[in-house]
Scaffold this active site. Sequence first.
Site, PDB file in Angstrom:
ATOM      1  N   ALA A 176       0.750  -0.871   0.021  1.00 59.79           N
ATOM      2  CA  ALA A 176      -0.390   0.177   0.149  1.00 59.79           C
ATOM      3  C   ALA A 176       0.705   1.179   0.259  1.00 59.79           C
ATOM      4  CB  ALA A 176      -0.664  -0.213   1.263  1.00 59.79           C
ATOM      5  N   CYS A 177       0.426   2.369  -0.148  1.00 61.53           N
ATOM      6  CA  CYS A 177       1.012   3.574  -0.437  1.00 61.53           C
ATOM      7  C   CYS A 177       0.260   4.440  -0.382  1.00 61.53           C
ATOM      8  CB  CYS A 177       1.795   4.778  -2.020  1.00 61.53           C
ATOM      9  SG  CYS A 177       0.428   4.050  -3.753  1.00 61.53           S
ATOM     10  N   PRO A 178       0.983   6.150   0.091  1.00 61.00           N
ATOM     11  CA  PRO A 178       0.176   6.909   0.384  1.00 61.00           C
ATOM     12  C   PRO A 178      -0.462   7.165  -0.266  1.00 61.00           C
ATOM     13  CG  PRO A 178       1.754   7.484   1.096  1.00 61.00           C
ATOM     14  CD  PRO A 178       2.351   5.718  -0.047  1.00 61.00           C
TER      15      PRO A 178
END
Length: 99
Positions: free
Chosen positions: A8-10
């Site tokens: 997951a990334c921002p």
Amino acid sequence: MNIVAITACPSGVAHTYMAAESLEQAAIARGWTIKVETQGALGAENEISADDVTQADAVILTTDIELNGTERFEGKKIIQTTVKRLVVNPSEALDAVEA
């Protein structure tokens, strides 16, 4: 070796999926089994089941943002890394699994 992972990334878009693909390719190249759950803009995809967790030798988690559902990995070997590191050098996380 049987691995599960969450990426997951921002922003929850490109890098989440790039990290998942990079990690999957590196694991398959080693002859490992891997299942990667992505937690992105569309929510959780390819969700890791209780059976997947039971069969896993280790778990790889990204630390760029808070992940949902990490309590299900309690008692498992957990490797924490960033999305960028998985995209650039997924072997680093896989080497940590073996260590």
